[in-house]
Design a protein around this motif. Structure first.
Motif, PDB file in Angstrom:
ATOM      1  N   ARG A  76      11.243   4.658   3.734  1.00  0.00           N
ATOM      2  CA  ARG A  76      10.493   4.127   2.589  1.00  0.00           C
ATOM      3  C   ARG A  76       9.814   2.835   3.022  1.00  0.00           C
ATOM      4  N   CYS A  77       8.557   2.727   2.683  1.00  0.00           N
ATOM      5  CA  CYS A  77       7.789   1.547   3.049  1.00  0.00           C
ATOM      6  C   CYS A  77       7.131   0.981   1.805  1.00  0.00           C
ATOM      7  N   GLN A  78       7.104  -0.320   1.716  1.00  0.00           N
ATOM      8  CA  GLN A  78       6.390  -0.964   0.629  1.00  0.00           C
ATOM      9  C   GLN A  78       4.946  -1.163   1.082  1.00  0.00           C
ATOM     10  N   THR A  79       4.031  -0.840   0.179  1.00  0.00           N
ATOM     11  CA  THR A  79       2.627  -1.045   0.497  1.00  0.00           C
ATOM     12  C   THR A  79       2.004  -1.940  -0.566  1.00  0.00           C
ATOM     13  N   PRO A  80       1.047  -2.734  -0.172  1.00  0.00           N
ATOM     14  CA  PRO A  80       0.425  -3.631  -1.145  1.00  0.00           C
ATOM     15  C   PRO A  80      -0.434  -2.861  -2.142  1.00  0.00           C
TER      16      PRO A  80
END
Length: 80
Positions: A76-80
């Motif tokens: 899981r990656c946070q993206t702006p």
């Protein structure tokens, strides 16, 4: 059939209960059970004969007790 297949895919991907699927698709719970069973059997009949494993010669020769290695990684990656 396309709606039944969609119901089956929702069941697999989201893991909703048969009761919840029956409510969402506005059908009886026994119909949901029948649809899931029918599509599972159909796809097993169609895809069951497809060879997805490596040949026996290519298997792990240094590890004779190993037949299959399954790697399911979810990042899981946070993206702006």
């Amino acid at each position: 059939p396309i709606d039944e297949f969609f119901l089956f895919l929702v069941h697999l991907s989201v893991g909703l209960t048969e009761r919840d699927l029956a409510h969402r698709f506005n059908i009886h719970q026994s119909a949901v059970s029948r649809i899931i069973t029918t599509w599972a059997k159909f796809l097993h009949a169609i895809l069951g004969s497809v060879r997805i494993w490596m040949s026996e010669e290519a298997e792990f020769q240094d590890f004779p007790d190993t037949h299959v290695m399954i790697d399911c990684i979810e990042l899981r990656c946070q993206t702006p």
